[in-house]
Design a protein around this motif. Structure first.
Motif, PDB file in Angstrom:
ATOM      1  N   LEU A   1      42.016  45.606  35.299  1.00 40.29           N
ATOM      2  CA  LEU A   1      41.589  44.860  34.121  1.00 40.29           C
ATOM      3  C   LEU A   1      40.720  43.712  34.575  1.00 40.29           C
ATOM      4  O   LEU A   1      41.122  42.894  35.382  1.00 40.29           O
TER       5      LEU A   1
ATOM      6  N   PRO B   1      39.017  40.263  34.536  1.00 33.28           N
ATOM      7  CA  PRO B   1      39.209  38.966  33.882  1.00 33.28           C
ATOM      8  C   PRO B   1      38.030  38.662  32.982  1.00 33.28           C
ATOM      9  O   PRO B   1      36.903  39.063  33.253  1.00 33.28           O
TER      10      PRO B   1
ATOM     11  N   GLU C   1      30.011  37.493  45.039  1.00 35.34           N
ATOM     12  CA  GLU C   1      30.264  38.748  45.732  1.00 35.34           C
ATOM     13  C   GLU C   1      31.580  39.355  45.299  1.00 35.34           C
ATOM     14  O   GLU C   1      31.883  40.488  45.668  1.00 35.34           O
ATOM     15  N   MET C   2      32.402  38.610  44.593  1.00 33.93           N
ATOM     16  CA  MET C   2      33.744  39.091  44.310  1.00 33.93           C
ATOM     17  C   MET C   2      33.705  40.242  43.320  1.00 33.93           C
ATOM     18  O   MET C   2      32.989  40.203  42.333  1.00 33.93           O
ATOM     19  N   ARG C   3      34.533  41.214  43.627  1.00 30.23           N
ATOM     20  CA  ARG C   3      34.622  42.338  42.715  1.00 30.23           C
ATOM     21  C   ARG C   3      35.316  41.913  41.426  1.00 30.23           C
ATOM     22  O   ARG C   3      34.993  42.378  40.349  1.00 30.23           O
ATOM     23  N   PHE C   4      36.289  41.040  41.573  1.00 36.94           N
ATOM     24  CA  PHE C   4      37.043  40.575  40.404  1.00 36.94           C
ATOM     25  C   PHE C   4      36.991  39.060  40.393  1.00 36.94           C
ATOM     26  O   PHE C   4      37.673  38.416  41.182  1.00 36.94           O
ATOM     27  N   PRO C   5      36.161  38.466  39.540  1.00 35.30           N
ATOM     28  CA  PRO C   5      36.012  37.015  39.570  1.00 35.30           C
ATOM     29  C   PRO C   5      37.349  36.335  39.301  1.00 35.30           C
ATOM     30  O   PRO C   5      38.178  36.858  38.555  1.00 35.30           O
ATOM     31  N   PRO C   6      37.557  35.179  39.921  1.00 30.84           N
ATOM     32  CA  PRO C   6      38.816  34.475  39.707  1.00 30.84           C
ATOM     33  C   PRO C   6      38.986  34.142  38.229  1.00 30.84           C
ATOM     34  O   PRO C   6      38.026  33.775  37.559  1.00 30.84           O
ATOM     35  N   PRO C   7      40.177  34.302  37.705  1.00 31.43           N
ATOM     36  CA  PRO C   7      40.383  34.107  36.264  1.00 31.43           C
ATOM     37  C   PRO C   7      40.365  32.648  35.854  1.00 31.43           C
ATOM     38  O   PRO C   7      40.566  31.757  36.663  1.00 31.43           O
TER      39      PRO C   7
ATOM     40  N   GLU D   1      42.572  31.178  45.892  1.00 27.65           N
ATOM     41  CA  GLU D   1      41.292  30.806  45.289  1.00 27.65           C
ATOM     42  C   GLU D   1      40.388  32.011  45.060  1.00 27.65           C
ATOM     43  O   GLU D   1      39.534  31.988  44.168  1.00 27.65           O
TER      44      GLU D   1
ATOM     45  N   CYS E   1      41.664  35.201  44.796  1.00 24.32           N
ATOM     46  CA  CYS E   1      42.437  36.311  44.244  1.00 24.32           C
ATOM     47  C   CYS E   1      42.000  36.563  42.808  1.00 24.32           C
ATOM     48  O   CYS E   1      41.754  35.637  42.041  1.00 24.32           O
ATOM     49  N   GLY E   2      41.874  37.829  42.475  1.00 27.34           N
ATOM     50  CA  GLY E   2      41.500  38.172  41.104  1.00 27.34           C
ATOM     51  C   GLY E   2      42.672  38.212  40.146  1.00 27.34           C
ATOM     52  O   GLY E   2      42.494  38.425  38.951  1.00 27.34           O
TER      53      GLY E   2
ATOM     54  N   TYR F   1      47.000  38.489  33.744  1.00 26.88           N
ATOM     55  CA  TYR F   1      46.994  38.039  35.153  1.00 26.88           C
ATOM     56  C   TYR F   1      48.367  38.031  35.788  1.00 26.88           C
ATOM     57  O   TYR F   1      49.351  37.599  35.175  1.00 26.88           O
TER      58      TYR F   1
ATOM     59  N   GLY G   1      39.498  45.332  46.596  1.00 24.19           N
ATOM     60  CA  GLY G   1      39.608  44.107  45.804  1.00 24.19           C
ATOM     61  C   GLY G   1      38.776  42.981  46.379  1.00 24.19           C
ATOM     62  O   GLY G   1      37.762  43.201  47.045  1.00 24.19           O
ATOM     63  N   ASN G   2      39.252  41.769  46.165  1.00 22.73           N
ATOM     64  CA  ASN G   2      38.494  40.601  46.592  1.00 22.73           C
ATOM     65  C   ASN G   2      38.724  40.246  48.056  1.00 22.73           C
ATOM     66  O   ASN G   2      38.009  39.417  48.607  1.00 22.73           O
TER      67      ASN G   2
ATOM     68  N   ALA H   1      34.909  36.054  49.496  1.00 27.14           N
ATOM     69  CA  ALA H   1      35.380  37.424  49.613  1.00 27.14           C
ATOM     70  C   ALA H   1      34.702  38.120  50.791  1.00 27.14           C
ATOM     71  O   ALA H   1      33.519  37.922  51.028  1.00 27.14           O
TER      72      ALA H   1
END
Lengths: 454, 191
Positions: free
Chosen positions: A4, A6, A26-32, B79, B81-82, B121, B145-146, B190
């Motif tokens: 899912l 964010p 670059e993050m695949r899943f940006p921090p929420p 920081e 982590c998704g 989350y 993942g990240n 990342a």
């Protein structure tokens, strides 16, 4: 993938996360961006042992060495040395659990001399030098009661068995060879084998590989009956201390003042370090065969060194396999011929080979440089082994100049066991009266007329 | 010594040799200290650490450390982590359900705690006393993942061996000596 995503893009804390901003893209899943009042935990970073504690260790080492020297030469107290041994075993052994100890320190020094990228920690340098300097003045006070390895073996010795002198002298060169091997491999960055095959560190840590713990168990079991087997037949730092102790300013004397040659101390040393007086032959001509042998041995020394050096140079290819870079490069080059099936699950080896494939030119260049350096070192190591063997043969052919029962300067661990075997010492400390001492000496074994050279 | 030596001149010769050698050894030691003083780090000492950019999560950290279990543990860089529901470091590929069932977890020792924060989350924490440093979660998080899970040498456990036995076999050549004043790689980006 059912991940899912964010919903929002960036946290509002722009100032704080400015550095992150570039990376976050670059993050695949940006921090929420949390809607609840969630506070993000931080990474814990438990610190390593502080530098101040390292200096405390060094200070303790110097203090313990000084105390040992005082106990050996001035106080002449076996009991005090045992107490200090117990302290060293507990602190340097079980509490500090080993690294860096003087036994492994020659490797750090060697690596520091030859690898400009490696900085010798000041404590490693101190641990290397301080016991050596002490040995130049007061003999092997480090072995006596400061080294946890020595202390452990010394304290568990319950029933000493006499090791025949030829075994003692023969195996006695192993520490020198081990020292040379350790320095050769450390200086080239290949391996720290002195640490790898240390017998007692796994016991002190009460943790380790099966091999390490088994090695410790074997040495500990042997130490019940053979006095200090590790110190006598393996310890590379002991080899250095032995050299220092041979030229030391003060040597252990069994008797406080006057040797009556009563032989009562003769068997008090569990390490076979007490040597008999040497009687000079009546006619000077009797020495001629000995002189001839000595001359031959001195002439043979360069041959031994050269032969050893040549043999040592042959060892370098085998030794290079211990270097991780060379091992990987060789595996990579061999793998070129027979590639692994691509379907297999990745193993550490295949992952390492993957890295090798990416950096092949640098890896192979680095590996051949290591090989070259090991080749040069192999000559030195082999020459050293030749020198050690030659020097031992020469020292066996030298006529010792001994008029009393004395410990061998190099072999004596200054453990203090022999002091109370001497009746004169017992008088000095007030255990017996001079009359009792005289009676003891009268019943002592009669000196044989033919006191032989040892 | 009360016994006069039978040959006084030879005794003094040996004495002379001994003193000379001691002097030479002292000079050598002094010269050595002088030479190496430029090379030693008086104000710094070094500890082992893993460079996460070079780590290939091969699993040697779990087996090669002299300590059992290893001094290497996974750490979580919150920081980056998704906070994903389907965490690829936590769940095996194609999990039966997104819950804490052991069959769904990639961690062999259940050392990762999955905690609901708010929809959608989840927070993932490493329980270090259970972590064995096998890097299975690191691989999942880094590849899909990240990359917020990564391995670090934990200095409350590490005994700082003279030669790190994991470094010797590290498939990624990721181990290096770092200054003890700055003993961790703090991952802020990342991969």
């Amino acid at each position: 993938m059912r991940a899912l995503f964010p919903r929002s893009l960036f946290p509002a804390l722009m100032g704080l996360l400015a550095a992150l901003a570039g990376a976050a893209s670059e993050m695949r899943f940006p921090p929420p961006e949390f809607e609840t009042d969630y506070t993000m935990p931080g990474i814990t970073t438990p610190p390593p042992r502080s530098l101040a504690m390292e200096y405390v260790d060094t200070a303790l080492l110097v203090t313990a060495l000084g105390l040992a020297a005082w106990l050996v030469h001035r106080r002449r107290s076996r009991r005090g040395l045992v107490a200090l041994s117990v302290f060293s075993l507990v602190y340097f052994g079980f509490i500090r659990t080993g690294c860096i100890c003087p036994i492994g320190a020659p490797q750090n020094v060697a690596l520091g001399m030859f690898d400009p990228g490696y900085t010798i920690p000041l404590t490693a340098l101190a641990f290397f030098l301080v016991p050596l300097v002490f040995s130049l003045f007061w003999g092997r006070t480090f072995c006596a009661a400061v080294c946890p390895h020595g202390a452990l073996q010394d304290l568990v010795l319950i029933k000493p068995v006499k090791v025949p002198l030829w075994i003692e002298q023969g195996l006695g060169i192993v520490p020198f060879i081990f020292l040379g091997l350790g320095i050769w491999l450390a200086a080239t960055g290949t391996a720290f084998i002195i640490c790898r095959y240390d017998a007692f560190i796994p016991l002190f840590r009460m943790n380790g590989s099966v091999f390490g713990l088994a090695l410790g168990g074997i040495f500990l079991a042997a130490a019940l009956f053979i006095g200090r087997p590790f110190c006598r037949f393996l310890c590379p730092y002991g080899a250095l201390l032995r050299l220092g102790s041979i030229v030391s300013r003060k040597a252990v004397r069994i008797t406080p003042d006057y040797c009556t040659q009563c032989r009562l101390c003769e068997h008090s040393c569990p390490f076979g370090a007490i040597r008999e007086p040497v009687k000079l032959p009546v006619t000077p001509n009797a020495l001629a065969p000995e002189r001839r042998r000595l001359t031959w041995l001195i002439l043979a020394l360069p041959v031994l060194i050269a032969g050893g050096a040549w043999l040592g140079s042959k060892l370098s290819v085998a030794a290079a396999k211990m270097h991780p870079t060379v091992a990987l490069a060789e595996q990579f080059l061999a793998g070129d011929k027979a590639p692994a099936p691509a379907t297999a699950l990745p193993t550490p080896e295949t992952r390492a080979l993957g890295r090798a494939a990416e950096t092949a030119p640098e890896l192979i260049a680095a590996a051949s440089e290591v090989r070259r350096r090991l080749g040069i070192g192999g000559w030195w190591f082999g020459g050293w082994v030749g020198l050690v063997i030659g020097a031992r043969l020469i020292s066996l052919s030298l006529r010792p100049n001994r008029t009393d029962f004395e410990p061998d300067r190099g072999a004596c661990y200054a453990c203090g066991r022999c002091y109370l075997a001497c009746p004169n010492e017992r008088v000095r400390v007030g255990l017996i009266t001079p009359a009792e001492a005289a009676a003891l000496q009268a019943h002592a074994p009669v000196p044989r007329p033919d006191v032989k050279t040892s | 010594m009360s016994h006069p030596a039978p040959n006084p001149s030879s005794v003094s010769r040996r004495q002379f040799l001994r003193e000379g050698m001691r002097l030479a050894a002292m000079t050598g030691a002094g010269a050595f200290v002088g030479l190496s003083s430029g090379r030693t780090g008086a104000r710094e000492h070094y500890v082992w650490q893993i460079d996460p950019t070079k780590c290939v999560y091969c699993g040697n950290c779990a087996t090669a450390c002299v300590l059992k279990p290893s001094a290497v543990k996974c750490v979580q860089a919150y920081e980056i982590c998704g906070y994903c529901d389907l965490c690829t470091g936590y769940f095996v590929p194609e999990p039966n359900a997104l819950n804490t069932g052991a069959e769904n977890q990639v961690c062999p020792t259940a050392a990762i705690e999955r905690k609901f924060i708010e929809d959608p989350y989840y927070e993932y924490n490493i329980i270090e006393s259970r972590c064995i440093g096998c890097a299975k979660c690191v691989e999942g998080c880094t590849r899909f993942g990240n990359g917020s899970f990564y391995l670090q040498v934990r200095h409350d456990r590490c005994v700082n061996c003279n030669e790190c036995s994991i470094a010797r076999v590290c498939a990624g050549d990721a181990f290096r000596r770092v200054p003890a004043s700055n003993p961790y790689f703090l991952k802020t980006s990342a991969h």
